[in-house]
Design a protein around this motif. Structure first.
Motif, PDB file in Angstrom:
ATOM      1  N   GLU A  15       0.633  -1.409  -0.117  1.00 25.81           N
ATOM      2  CA  GLU A  15      -0.187   0.085   0.189  1.00 25.81           C
ATOM      3  C   GLU A  15       0.837   1.212   0.024  1.00 25.81           C
ATOM      4  O   GLU A  15       0.469   2.485  -0.064  1.00 25.81           O
ATOM      5  CB  GLU A  15      -0.870   0.040   1.232  1.00 25.81           C
ATOM      6  N   THR A  16       2.134   1.125   0.214  1.00 27.04           N
ATOM      7  CA  THR A  16       2.844   2.025  -0.214  1.00 27.04           C
ATOM      8  C   THR A  16       3.088   2.922  -1.331  1.00 27.04           C
ATOM      9  O   THR A  16       3.730   3.951  -1.539  1.00 27.04           O
ATOM     10  CB  THR A  16       4.388   2.301   0.654  1.00 27.04           C
ATOM     11  N   GLN A  18       1.283   4.660  -4.568  1.00 23.69           N
ATOM     12  CA  GLN A  18      -0.275   5.041  -5.164  1.00 23.69           C
ATOM     13  C   GLN A  18      -0.374   5.198  -6.522  1.00 23.69           C
ATOM     14  O   GLN A  18      -1.733   5.304  -7.024  1.00 23.69           O
ATOM     15  CB  GLN A  18      -0.236   6.719  -4.559  1.00 23.69           C
ATOM     16  N   GLN A  19       0.639   5.218  -7.398  1.00 26.60           N
ATOM     17  CA  GLN A  19       0.496   5.432  -8.951  1.00 26.60           C
ATOM     18  C   GLN A  19       0.062   4.164  -9.435  1.00 26.60           C
ATOM     19  O   GLN A  19      -0.578   4.082 -10.692  1.00 26.60           O
ATOM     20  CB  GLN A  19       1.750   5.927  -9.493  1.00 26.60           C
ATOM     21  N   GLU A  48       7.838   6.275  -8.804  1.00 30.57           N
ATOM     22  CA  GLU A  48       7.572   5.223  -7.857  1.00 30.57           C
ATOM     23  C   GLU A  48       7.791   3.832  -8.688  1.00 30.57           C
ATOM     24  O   GLU A  48       8.197   3.027  -7.889  1.00 30.57           O
ATOM     25  CB  GLU A  48       5.855   5.286  -7.947  1.00 30.57           C
TER      26      GLU A  48
END
Ligand SMILES: [Fe+2]
Length: 309
Positions: A15-16, A18-19, A48
């Motif tokens: 979950e770290t 976001q993209q 990311e």
């Protein structure tokens, strides 16, 4: 440091990020990336993606179907230069000398270096940092495997960690070609004339995640400095054995259009090609490198840290 130490449940997302979605493939190495197409990637997503790569070592993206131009663009996300291979077949006639063609039949088996545990092009002063490989045709069973060079080092007993931290190894492209019966005679003369060699530490400090990584493979590694040929061969063989530990490996079963992106300093890879039954295997690869980054080690500090642990 930055080790993938948490054991997640199978299929559970990281979950770290976001993209796009990141799903670890094993507790140690590899992750599947979804909701991302490499031909259309924002700067935030590229950042990311690099963070995911330094963390997981190899990333798998299904159904990308990139053109040669898109594959080259994806390679440039990871370094300022793209490798032009010393002796391999490329798409130079189509204007893409940086796109390496990996094509094989079972009858070519003795002429390949894919089915050995190796890092790519380590006889260069500045080896590739990241490879981006897309499958076009892959028969059932012709998978690719990766192993974590950081875990390979971490799983050594302390005495061997200290030993390997003290070693420098000579890498040589001609030696690789002779050892694995790879290059045809005319290419071999070219390789001898090119004289591509480099000396690297047997353990390196990874430039992006700071982990100590065993930097010895069964490709270009010729001699261990300060040791006889026979002693060096034992040391190299023992290091390669670490790559074979199943718990630190991950394996991709390719589908056409799949892309794998790997950290060439932090992992070794092996192309599983033993049972092609004369089916064609066709993949395309680009690889990024930087004239500012070469494999290196803070030797005294690393030995002190390992012996204090
Ligand atoms: Fe390779």
């Amino acid at each position: 440091m930055n080790a993938v130490t948490e054991i997640r449940a199978a299929g559970s997302r990281d979950e770290t990020f976001q993209q796009f979605e990141v799903t670890p493939a094993t507790p140690v190495l590899g992750a599947y990336i979804s909701d991302l197409h490499l031909a259309d990637i924002s700067e935030a997503a590229a950042q990311e993606l690099r963070r995911a790569l330094w963390r997981y070592g190899v990333l798998f993206l299904r159904n990308q179907q990139l053109t040669p131009a898109q594959l080259s663009k994806a390679g440039r996300l990871f370094g300022p230069q793209l490798e032009e291979h010393t002796f391999g077949k490329t798409l130079v006639d189509e204007g893409y000398p940086e796109v390496l063609v990996i094509e094989q039949m079972q009858s070519d088996r003795a002429k390949t270096t894919t089915d050995i545990w190796h890092h790519d092009v380590t006889a260069r002063q500045h080896p590739n940092l990241v490879s981006v490989l897309q499958a076009s045709e892959v028969p059932f069973g012709a998978d690719t495997m990766w192993t974590s060079a950081a875990a390979a080092f971490e799983w050594l007993p302390q005495a061997l960690q200290v030993l390997y931290l003290s070693l420098d190894v000579e890498h040589d492209t001609t030696y690789m070609a002779l050892r694995h019966d790879f290059a045809p005679a005319d290419k071999l003369a070219e390789l001898v004339a090119l004289g591509e060699t480099a000396v690297h530490p047997a353990v390196i400090r990874h430039p992006f995640n700071d982990r100590l990584c065993l930097f010895v493979g069964n490709g270009y590694t010729k001699r261990v400095h300060g040791y006889s040929a026979e002693q060096g061969e034992h040391l190299i063989k023992l290091a390669i054995e670490q790559a074979k530990i199943p718990e630190i490996q991950v394996r991709l079963q390719w589908q056409p259009g799949d892309v794998a992106i790997w950290d060439n300093l932090g992992t070794l890879h092996y192309g599983v090609t033993g049972d092609l039954r004369n089916q064609r295997r066709l993949l395309h690869r680009v690889a990024a490198w930087s004239p500012d980054i070469r494999p290196s080690l803070d030797r005294e500090a690393a030995i002190a840290a390992v012996t204090a642990a």
